[in-house]
Design a protein around this motif. Structure first.
Motif, PDB file in Angstrom:
ATOM      1  N   TYR A 317       0.815  -1.202   0.000  1.00  0.00           N
ATOM      2  CA  TYR A 317       0.000   0.000   0.000  1.00  0.00           C
ATOM      3  C   TYR A 317       0.858   1.265   0.000  1.00  0.00           C
ATOM      4  N   ASN A 321       4.099   1.815  -4.977  1.00  0.00           N
ATOM      5  CA  ASN A 321       4.055   2.851  -6.014  1.00  0.00           C
ATOM      6  C   ASN A 321       5.426   3.513  -6.130  1.00  0.00           C
ATOM      7  N   GLY A 325       6.210   1.284  -8.996  1.00  0.00           N
ATOM      8  CA  GLY A 325       5.202   1.887  -9.866  1.00  0.00           C
ATOM      9  C   GLY A 325       3.835   1.231  -9.807  1.00  0.00           C
ATOM     10  N   GLY A 327       0.594   1.375  -8.800  1.00  0.00           N
ATOM     11  CA  GLY A 327      -0.224   2.423  -8.222  1.00  0.00           C
ATOM     12  C   GLY A 327      -0.693   3.329  -9.330  1.00  0.00           C
ATOM     13  N   ASP A 328      -0.928   4.575  -8.978  1.00  0.00           N
ATOM     14  CA  ASP A 328      -1.461   5.536  -9.937  1.00  0.00           C
ATOM     15  C   ASP A 328      -0.705   6.849  -9.750  1.00  0.00           C
ATOM     16  N   GLY A 329      -0.938   7.771 -10.662  1.00  0.00           N
ATOM     17  CA  GLY A 329      -0.498   9.148 -10.453  1.00  0.00           C
ATOM     18  C   GLY A 329       0.985   9.399 -10.651  1.00  0.00           C
ATOM     19  N   LYS A 349      -8.383   0.639  -7.092  1.00  0.00           N
ATOM     20  CA  LYS A 349      -7.150   1.049  -6.420  1.00  0.00           C
ATOM     21  C   LYS A 349      -6.086  -0.003  -6.677  1.00  0.00           C
ATOM     22  N   GLN A 350      -4.886   0.448  -6.979  1.00  0.00           N
ATOM     23  CA  GLN A 350      -3.766  -0.455  -7.212  1.00  0.00           C
ATOM     24  C   GLN A 350      -2.673  -0.182  -6.195  1.00  0.00           C
ATOM     25  N   PRO A 351      -2.274  -1.152  -5.435  1.00  0.00           N
ATOM     26  CA  PRO A 351      -2.824  -2.489  -5.308  1.00  0.00           C
ATOM     27  C   PRO A 351      -4.103  -2.483  -4.459  1.00  0.00           C
TER      28      PRO A 351
ATOM     29  N   ARG B 226      -1.264   5.400  -2.998  1.00  0.00           N
ATOM     30  CA  ARG B 226      -1.743   4.673  -4.171  1.00  0.00           C
ATOM     31  C   ARG B 226      -2.150   5.628  -5.295  1.00  0.00           C
ATOM     32  N   ASP B 227      -2.426   6.894  -4.911  1.00  0.00           N
ATOM     33  CA  ASP B 227      -2.969   7.822  -5.897  1.00  0.00           C
ATOM     34  C   ASP B 227      -1.907   8.672  -6.570  1.00  0.00           C
ATOM     35  N   ARG B 229       2.427   9.001  -7.155  1.00  0.00           N
ATOM     36  CA  ARG B 229       3.735   8.379  -6.953  1.00  0.00           C
ATOM     37  C   ARG B 229       4.662   9.348  -6.216  1.00  0.00           C
TER      38      ARG B 229
END
Lengths: 510, 244
Positions: A317, A321, A325, A327-329, A349-351, B226-227, B229
Motif C-alpha cells: 500500500y 508505487n 510503480g 499504483g497511480d499518479g 485502487k492499485q494495489p 496509491r494515488d 507516486r
C-alpha cells in the motif's frame, strides 16, 4: 527452548516496574558469510567496522528525513515508555521505545552534534564501542517495527525508523541477522520466503483444488502463471501450506470463483512478504518489490490484489508505487512507472487488499453467505500492527479497521471487540513481527505477546471468545506458536478469509 | 560598560539562535523522505494534514493520548510560555500593540502557571522510575534553566521590582543599534543571562523538537500513496527507462 513460559497476566494493567538487564544477551543467530554475501553484505564483521558504521550513519542521516529529525527531536518526555509490548512483557528498560532509540541516539550525539563532541556525559553521548554494537544487535532485534510508540509520541517519532537504520548499519558492516537475511536470499533465488520451488507450488495448488472439490463439490481453481488473467494475487507464501494460513487462501479462491474473476498466482512473485523493510535496506526492499512488477508486466494483468499479510500490505500500500510503480499518479515523464501504470485498470485502487476486494463484492451483492456456518465461533479481531498503523483500506482514513470487521460481521453472527486500548491504532503487535519470527527469539516473542494475550483472555472469560481473526501471516504463525504457551488452543487464531471460506455459498452464481 | 556587554551578547546570541535554527530547518527541509510513512489512520488530503499538525502543535494531541499527567504539565508549561513570551513584546514595541496590552495581566498569571508546569515535569523526571531512567543530566539542566528564568522574572514582578521603563529603553535602543543604560539589578542580570544561554543552546539541543515536529514524516505526510507516486531523487536514480 521448551522451558520458556508465559509471563503472568497483570491483574490490572499497571505499568510494570523496571528490571534492568532482563533481556540482555547475544541476540538472535548472526547471519553467516554465505547468507550475507548472497545478498551483497560483507560476510562477517569487517575490521574497520567502527568507521564504516559511523559513515553509514552519516549517509542514512542525509538520505532519510525521518532518521535525521528523530535523532534530534526527542525530549525524553516519556510518553512512549509504557507503550511497547516488549517492554510490558519483559520489563527491560531498554525495551522502552525512547531507551531503544537512545542506543543509537547516544552515538549520533557523540559523532554528529557539538554538545556530544564537547560534553558527552552531559547529553548522554557515548562512543561506538564493541559493547555498544553488541547492544544494538541484541535490542534492535527485540523491536518488531510495529509503530505503536509513534502513535503516542508528540513529535511522531517512529522507533521502527530507528530500528531500520540500526539494522541497516549492522548489515553494512557484516553483522546481520540470520533469519531475515536468509529469507531475503531465498526470495531472490527461489521466489518466496519459504523457498518453495515452482513445481512444489503447482503440486500444492492442485492438491488444494482437489480438497475444495471434495469439500464443496465445486471446481474452484487455483490458477498460476496464467497470461492475460485480470487479477494477479500476491500473497504470503505461508498461505500455500501453513496452518491456518491455507484456509484463507481457499477463501480468496472461493471469492474469486464466486465473483467470476479471472485470476492468477505467479511462481516468480509467489511472495507478498518483503523482509527488505525489516532490515531497513532500500535496495533490498526495492529489489524484492520489483519481482511483482516484473510478474505483472509479463502476465499482462489489470489488477494486483494482495492477500492477508500485515507488513506486506504496508509495503504494498505505502511503498509499491514508490518502489515499483504499482499504483497511480506517476508523472507523464516518469517512463518507469508509466510503463506499468498504463497497463493497470485504474477504476480500481492499485494495489487492492483482498479484504477491499471481498468487501466490494459484498457491497455489490455479488456474494451470498450462510452465516450459521460460523456459529461455532465467537469471534474477535486482532488488528495487525502494520495494517493498522502503516496502511489503509478503502477511501477513508481508518478503512483498514472497518473493512475487515464489516466482512466478519457479514459472514458470521458472533463478533466481540477486545478492549479499545488494544485495538485499531492502539493495537498491540502479536510479538513476532519485524523479523523476529524465529525460534532463536522465542523468549522475546512469548513475552511480547503478553498484552494481546491479556486482552484475548478477557474476552474469552467475559464472552467466551474462541476465535481471533487476523489478516497477517506473521500474526497467524506467531499466535499458533504462543497461544498454547498461554494455555489457549492453537486453532483460536485464523484468517478473515477463513471465515469467509466457511460461510460463502458457491454454485449457480454464473 | 555592562550595558554594552549585554547589548553585544544579545546581538551574538540572537545571531546564533537565528542562524543556528535556520540552518537546522534548512537541513531538515533538504533531507529527502524517500518513503510514505504517515502513522495511520492519517489524513488523505493536504488540508487534513494541516489540521492534524495544528492539533499536534496547539493541543499536543498525541501526548494527550499517551499520558494525561505529562500532557497536562507539558501543555500548561508551553501555553504559559507562549503567553509570557507574547507579554514580553511590550519591551520591544512603542507604542505597545493593543492586543499585547490586553494580555498583560494574563501574562503575569502565565508566569506562575509556567513555573507550576515546569515543576510538575521535573517532579515526573525525578520521581517516576521510567522517566528517571531515560533522563540525561542535560534534561534536568534544561528544566533548571527554565525554572530559573521564570522564577527570576516573577521575582522582579512580585518581590524586587526592576526599573522596567529603563529595561524597555534599553531594548528599544538595542533594536536600533543604539546602546542605552541597562539597570544594574542583580535579578535582571540573572534573568537576561539565562535567556542568553537559552538562545545560544536552542539550535544544538533537544529544543529542536519545536521545528522538528513540523518535519516529522509520520505527522506531515498525506496518506495517498496509491494515488500519487512519491519518490526521492536518490531513489529515482536507481530506475532505468527500460523498466528494470
Amino acid at each position: 527452548m521448551s522451558d520458556i513460559t508465559a509471563p503472568a497476566y497483570r491483574v490490572i494493567p499497571i505499568i510494570p516496574a523496571l528490571k534492568p538487564g532482563a533481556m540482555e544477551g547475544k541476540g538472535p543467530f548472526v547471519a553467516n558469510e554465505k547468507i550475507n554475501e548472497a545478498i551483497g553484505f560483507p560476510g562477517k564483521l569487517v575490521d574497520d567496522w567502527h568507521d564504516k558504521a559511523i559513515a553509514k550513519m552519516g549517509e542514512l542521516l542525509s538520505k532519510y528525513r525521518s532518521f535525521k529529525v528523530y535523532m534530534d527531536a526527542c525530549v525524553h518526555c516519556g510518553a512512549c515508555t509504557d507503550k511497547c509490548h516488549y517492554f510490558i512483557g519483559t520489563q527491560d528498560p531498554k525495551n522502552m521505545p525512547v531507551a531503544r532509540q537512545d542506543l543509537v541516539r547516544s552515538v549520533y550525539r557523540r559523532y554528529f552534534t557539538l554538545p556530544g563532541k564537547l560534553f558527552p556525559k552531559l547529553v548522554g553521548a557515548r562512543d561506538l564501542t564493541r559493547e555498544v554494537l553488541d547492544e544494538w544487535y541484541n535490542y534492535f532485534n527485540q523491536c518488531s517495527e510495529c509503530r505503536r510508540c509513534s502513535v503516542f509520541c508528540p513529535y511522531g517519532i517512529d522507533t521502527a525508523e530507528v530500528t531500520m537504520a540500526a539494522r541497516e548499519i549492522l548489515d553494512s558492516i557484516g553483522y546481520g541477522q540470520k533469519y531475515s537475511n536468509e529469507i531475503i536470499g531465498k526470495v531472490h533465488k527461489i521466489g518466496n520466503n519459504l523457498g518453495l520451488p515452482g513445481p512444489a507450488l503447482l503440486d500444492t495448488l492442485e492438491g488444494l483444488e482437489e480438497d475444495v472439490k471434495e469439500d464443496t463439490g465445486i471446481d474452484v481453481k487455483f490458477p498460476i502463471d496464467v497470461k492475460g488473467a485480470e487479477v494477479l494475487l500476491i500473497t504470503p507464501s505461508a498461505d500455500f501450506f501453513a496452518e491456518p494460513h491455507i484456509d484463507s487462501l481457499i477463501g480468496y479462491a472461493k471469492v474469486f470463483h464466486a465473483t467470476g474473476t479471472s485470476w492468477t498466482l505467479s511462481t516468480m512473485a509467489s511472495e507478498a512478504g518483503n523482509f527488505g523493510m525489516f532490515i531497513g535496506n532500500y535496495e533490498q526492499l526495492r529489489k524484492i518489490a520489483l519481482r511483482i512488477r516484473e510478474a505483472a508486466l509479463e502476465l499482462g494483468v489489470k489488477r494486483i490484489v494482495v492477500g492477508e499479510c500485515g507488513h506486506a500490505w504496508r509495503v504494498a500500500y505505502s511503498f509499491w508505487n514508490t518502489l515499483s510503480g504499482v499504483g497511480d499518479g506517476a508523472s507523464e515523464v516518469d517512463r518507469f512507472a508509466q510503463m506499468l501504470q498504463k497497463q493497470l485498470d485504474h477504476r480500481y485502487k492499485q494495489p487492492t487488499h483482498i479484504c477491499e476486494f471481498t468487501w466490494d463484492a459484498i457491497e455489490r451483492g455479488a456474494l451470498t453467505f450462510d452465516k450459521s456456518k460460523n456459529d461455532k465461533h465467537i469471534i474477535t479481531f486482532h488488528d495487525s500492527c502494520n495494517v493498522a498503523r502503516g496502511s489503509r483500506m478503502g477511501d477513508y482514513a481508518g478503512g483498514q479497521f472497518e473493512i475487515p470487521r464489516n466482512i466478519i460481521k457479514t459472514v458470521a453472527n458472533n463478533f466481540v471487540e477486545m478492549s479499545p486500548e488494544t485495538t485499531r491504532e492502539r493495537t498491540f503487535c502479536c510479538g513476532g513481527g519485524g523479523g523476529l519470527l524465529t525460534d532463536d527469539l522465542l523468549e522475546i516473542r512469548v513475552k511480547g505477546a503478553l498484552p494481546r494475550m491479556e486482552a484475548l483472555n478477557q474476552v474469552k472469560e467475559e464472552h467466551g471468545v474462541n476465535f481471533m481473526a487476523t489478516i497477517c501471516a506473521i500474526c497467524k504463525a506467531q499466535f499458533t506458536k504462543v497461544l498454547p504457551i498461554y494455555g489457549f488452543d492453537r486453532r483460536v487464531v485464523g484468517g478473515v478469509h477463513q471465515l469467509v471460506s466457511n460461510a460463502i455459498i458457491l454454485g449457480d452464481k454464473k | 560598560m555592562m550595558s554594552t556587554l549585554f547589548a553585544i551578547l544579545f546581538y551574538l546570541a540572537t545571531l546564533l539562535f537565528v542562524v543556528g535554527l535556520l540552518s537546522r530547518i534548512n537541513t531538515y527541509a533538504r533531507t529527502p523522505a524517500p518513503l510514505k510513512i504517515p502513522t495511520t489512520p492519517a489524513p488523505t488530503t493536504k488540508g487534513g494534514v494541516v489540521l492534524r499538525m495544528t492539533r499536534e502543535v496547539v493541543f499536543f494531541e498525541s501526548l494527550f493520548k499517551a499520558n494525561l499527567w505529562t500532557w497536562s504539565m507539558g501543555w500548561l508549561f508551553h501555553a504559559s510560555l507562549a503567553l509570557v513570551v507574547l507579554r514580553h513584546l511590550r519591551y520591544f514595541t512603542e507604542p505597545v500593540w493593543g492586543w499585547v496590552a490586553f494580555i498583560q495581566p494574563f501574562g503575569v498569571y502565565a508566569g506562575i502557571t509556567m513555573l507550576a508546569g515546569l515543576a510538575g515535569l521535573w517532579a515526573r523526571r525525578l520521581f517516576v522510575e521510567r522517566i528517571r531512567y531515560i533522563s540525561t543530566p542535560s534534561d534536568h539542566l534544561w528544566l533548571v534553566l527554565l525554572i530559573a528564568i521564570a522564577a527570576s522574572g516573577l521575582l522582579m514582578k512580585f518581590a524586587a521590582h526592576t526599573d522596567v521603563i529603563a529595561v524597555k529603553t534599553f531594548f528599544l535602543g538595542w533594536m536600533h543599534f543604539d546602546i542605552q543604560t541597562l539597570p544594574a539589578d542583580a535579578l535582571l542580570i540573572v534573568h537576561l543571562s539565562l535567556v542568553l544561554l537559552l538562545l545560544v543552546f536552542f539550535p544544538i539541543s533537544k529544543l529542536l523538537h519545536a521545528p522538528g515536529v513540523f518535519f516529522s514524516p509520520t505527522r506531515n505526510q498525506t496518506d495517498n500513496p496509491r494515488d500519487k507516486r512519491h519518490i526521492a531523487g536518490w531513489a529515482k536514480q536507481m530506475e532505468s527507462e527500460s523498466g528494470k
